[in-house]
Design a protein around this motif. Sequence first.
Motif, PDB file in Angstrom:
ATOM      1  N   TYR A  13      59.869  33.653  44.534  1.00 49.67           N
ATOM      2  CA  TYR A  13      59.721  32.123  44.451  1.00 49.67           C
ATOM      3  C   TYR A  13      60.602  31.706  45.842  1.00 49.67           C
ATOM      4  O   TYR A  13      61.766  32.123  45.945  1.00 49.67           O
ATOM      5  CB  TYR A  13      60.454  31.385  43.261  1.00 49.67           C
ATOM      6  CG  TYR A  13      60.196  29.985  43.432  1.00 49.67           C
ATOM      7  CD1 TYR A  13      59.134  29.278  43.189  1.00 49.67           C
ATOM      8  CD2 TYR A  13      61.457  29.270  43.614  1.00 49.67           C
ATOM      9  CE1 TYR A  13      59.107  28.005  43.388  1.00 49.67           C
ATOM     10  CE2 TYR A  13      61.310  27.797  43.637  1.00 49.67           C
ATOM     11  CZ  TYR A  13      60.302  26.890  43.739  1.00 49.67           C
ATOM     12  OH  TYR A  13      60.206  25.736  43.936  1.00 49.67           O
ATOM     13  N   GLY A  15      62.113  28.347  47.238  1.00 46.80           N
ATOM     14  CA  GLY A  15      62.308  27.066  47.031  1.00 46.80           C
ATOM     15  C   GLY A  15      62.834  26.403  48.346  1.00 46.80           C
ATOM     16  O   GLY A  15      62.801  26.901  49.461  1.00 46.80           O
ATOM     17  N   ARG A  16      63.390  25.018  48.260  1.00 45.18           N
ATOM     18  CA  ARG A  16      63.920  24.601  49.145  1.00 45.18           C
ATOM     19  C   ARG A  16      65.367  24.804  49.684  1.00 45.18           C
ATOM     20  O   ARG A  16      65.870  25.224  50.684  1.00 45.18           O
ATOM     21  CB  ARG A  16      64.042  22.898  48.971  1.00 45.18           C
ATOM     22  CG  ARG A  16      62.665  22.346  49.517  1.00 45.18           C
ATOM     23  CD  ARG A  16      62.411  21.113  48.559  1.00 45.18           C
ATOM     24  NE  ARG A  16      62.092  21.609  47.176  1.00 45.18           N
ATOM     25  CZ  ARG A  16      61.003  22.207  46.884  1.00 45.18           C
ATOM     26  NH1 ARG A  16      59.986  22.183  47.677  1.00 45.18           N
ATOM     27  NH2 ARG A  16      60.723  22.741  45.835  1.00 45.18           N
ATOM     28  N   ALA A  17      66.133  25.049  48.564  1.00 43.97           N
ATOM     29  CA  ALA A  17      67.683  25.342  48.710  1.00 43.97           C
ATOM     30  C   ALA A  17      67.776  26.821  48.452  1.00 43.97           C
ATOM     31  O   ALA A  17      69.024  27.258  48.902  1.00 43.97           O
ATOM     32  CB  ALA A  17      68.360  24.457  47.909  1.00 43.97           C
ATOM     33  N   PHE A  18      66.842  27.493  47.980  1.00 46.44           N
ATOM     34  CA  PHE A  18      67.063  28.832  47.527  1.00 46.44           C
ATOM     35  C   PHE A  18      65.823  29.564  47.510  1.00 46.44           C
ATOM     36  O   PHE A  18      64.788  28.829  47.350  1.00 46.44           O
ATOM     37  CB  PHE A  18      67.911  29.215  46.230  1.00 46.44           C
ATOM     38  CG  PHE A  18      67.305  28.495  45.037  1.00 46.44           C
ATOM     39  CD1 PHE A  18      66.493  29.125  44.419  1.00 46.44           C
ATOM     40  CD2 PHE A  18      67.928  27.147  44.657  1.00 46.44           C
ATOM     41  CE1 PHE A  18      65.717  28.350  43.270  1.00 46.44           C
ATOM     42  CE2 PHE A  18      67.513  26.747  43.497  1.00 46.44           C
ATOM     43  CZ  PHE A  18      66.437  27.306  42.928  1.00 46.44           C
ATOM     44  N   ILE A  20      63.976  33.285  45.145  1.00 46.37           N
ATOM     45  CA  ILE A  20      64.429  34.029  44.144  1.00 46.37           C
ATOM     46  C   ILE A  20      63.653  35.591  44.486  1.00 46.37           C
ATOM     47  O   ILE A  20      62.353  35.628  44.797  1.00 46.37           O
ATOM     48  CB  ILE A  20      63.671  33.572  42.766  1.00 46.37           C
ATOM     49  CG1 ILE A  20      64.287  32.244  42.315  1.00 46.37           C
ATOM     50  CG2 ILE A  20      64.179  34.632  41.458  1.00 46.37           C
ATOM     51  CD1 ILE A  20      65.749  32.203  42.221  1.00 46.37           C
ATOM     52  N   LEU A  38      69.196  35.073  43.097  1.00 49.94           N
ATOM     53  CA  LEU A  38      69.012  33.930  43.748  1.00 49.94           C
ATOM     54  C   LEU A  38      69.725  34.150  45.120  1.00 49.94           C
ATOM     55  O   LEU A  38      70.707  34.337  45.158  1.00 49.94           O
ATOM     56  CB  LEU A  38      69.560  32.682  42.861  1.00 49.94           C
ATOM     57  CG  LEU A  38      69.408  31.287  43.662  1.00 49.94           C
ATOM     58  CD1 LEU A  38      69.378  30.358  42.389  1.00 49.94           C
ATOM     59  CD2 LEU A  38      70.726  31.021  44.336  1.00 49.94           C
ATOM     60  N   ARG A  40      70.664  32.629  48.640  1.00 51.43           N
ATOM     61  CA  ARG A  40      70.938  31.097  49.146  1.00 51.43           C
ATOM     62  C   ARG A  40      72.118  31.759  50.418  1.00 51.43           C
ATOM     63  O   ARG A  40      72.563  32.499  50.324  1.00 51.43           O
ATOM     64  CB  ARG A  40      71.754  30.439  48.046  1.00 51.43           C
ATOM     65  CG  ARG A  40      72.104  29.000  48.300  1.00 51.43           C
ATOM     66  CD  ARG A  40      72.758  28.340  47.015  1.00 51.43           C
ATOM     67  NE  ARG A  40      73.517  27.436  47.473  1.00 51.43           N
ATOM     68  CZ  ARG A  40      73.160  26.042  47.711  1.00 51.43           C
ATOM     69  NH1 ARG A  40      71.805  25.934  47.986  1.00 51.43           N
ATOM     70  NH2 ARG A  40      74.206  25.193  47.953  1.00 51.43           N
ATOM     71  N   SER A 115      73.688  35.297  41.800  1.00 47.31           N
ATOM     72  CA  SER A 115      73.537  34.513  43.031  1.00 47.31           C
ATOM     73  C   SER A 115      74.221  35.062  44.021  1.00 47.31           C
ATOM     74  O   SER A 115      75.294  35.532  44.034  1.00 47.31           O
ATOM     75  CB  SER A 115      74.116  33.048  42.895  1.00 47.31           C
ATOM     76  OG  SER A 115      73.837  32.156  44.081  1.00 47.31           O
ATOM     77  N   THR A 116      73.597  35.204  45.299  1.00 45.20           N
ATOM     78  CA  THR A 116      74.209  35.626  46.554  1.00 45.20           C
ATOM     79  C   THR A 116      75.294  34.671  47.082  1.00 45.20           C
ATOM     80  O   THR A 116      76.084  35.207  48.005  1.00 45.20           O
ATOM     81  CB  THR A 116      73.192  36.000  47.524  1.00 45.20           C
ATOM     82  OG1 THR A 116      72.684  34.841  48.095  1.00 45.20           O
ATOM     83  CG2 THR A 116      72.317  37.200  47.162  1.00 45.20           C
ATOM     84  N   GLU A 117      75.334  33.611  46.530  1.00 44.05           N
ATOM     85  CA  GLU A 117      76.259  32.427  47.219  1.00 44.05           C
ATOM     86  C   GLU A 117      77.795  32.901  47.104  1.00 44.05           C
ATOM     87  O   GLU A 117      78.387  33.020  46.262  1.00 44.05           O
ATOM     88  CB  GLU A 117      75.833  31.125  46.525  1.00 44.05           C
ATOM     89  CG  GLU A 117      76.668  30.058  47.034  1.00 44.05           C
ATOM     90  CD  GLU A 117      76.399  28.591  46.419  1.00 44.05           C
ATOM     91  OE1 GLU A 117      75.740  28.613  45.472  1.00 44.05           O
ATOM     92  OE2 GLU A 117      77.332  27.820  46.680  1.00 44.05           O
TER      93      GLU A 117
END
Lengths: 180, 180
Positions: A13, A15-18, A20, A38, A40, A115-117
Amino acid sequence: MAKEKKLSSKVVYEGRAFRIRMDTVQKSSGQSALRDVLERSDCIAVVAVDAEDNVLLERQFRTAAGKELLEIPAGGIDPGEDPETAVKREMREETGYFPQKVTRLGGFYASPGYSTEYLYLFLATDLTPSQLFAEDTDEIELVRVPVSKIRRLILSGEIDDAKSIAGLLMYLEKIKAPGS
Amino acid sequence: MAKEKKLSSKVVYEGRAFRIRMDTVQKSSGQSALRDVLERSDCIAVVAVDAEDNVLLERQFRTAAGKELLEIPAGGIDPGEDPETAVKREMREETGYFPQKVTRLGGFYASPGYSTEYLYLFLATDLTPSQLFAEDTDEIELVRVPVSKIRRLILSGEIDDAKSIAGLLMYLEKIKAPGS
């Protein structure tokens, strides 16, 4: 316990901010497993303290939480940007103040289970008023809270955002014992 | 600054640990915007302290972070399960200890910018050995750290997970001033 071996990876997927991706990994036991990740960009989060010892917080409605939250300023690091520059940009965009002094306080993963954030945590001081010039900050209310009241806002649950609690309590620990 | 109005919502990815929905919202300014939201069940996170004043931490490889992290025990709440029961189940599954006493310490959103995940934070004490019976915990190494060393592990960056930093520092604040 050991490092996993990545067998394959695909984006599922965008998306705009992240985005997948789904990884197929081989665990140290030999078993394979699927992992949704995820992706990001790294972010910055800022404990901003003014000359009167107030912390600058932001109150805004969060779609994902379904309510307003009180948070420290934070945002993504743009491609090619270094974290200190991102702090100065985000501070101007979201608070209308430009920090003359930016120092690293630490950092942490937001949700390492999926999440990678990673958030670089900074202390911003010597704040000078600066024109607000961002587009998407009309929904942010700036709130000034004396440093002496931060602990109570956290323990009472009025601040209930992980990065803000982690960042503010790390700051309070640091100012108690600056050498550590 | 005000509540957004949700105009429409659709699921765009269904994963194992979460799903992604895309909301179209109307901001208080009247403008519409798209929001990617990660939907995930609520979770629990546990500051577990044994009779010798050691905190039980878990070291495990995290695919999303690409490295091993040192974290407090945490996990999802099963459908129909209450948070206290989830704490006891996760403690048995991940640490091999059953807490006789579980008390609420607080709670926080993990990444409210895009994720619905809320973590209920608990203190678990009166730990009694219990058989490990989970399938997916062979990759977790249990680490005991004296409470007196937690602060240093956080400020040095050896603990660099937001929920663990927030949870452990909230615990340290609470034991300093139990009445607050």
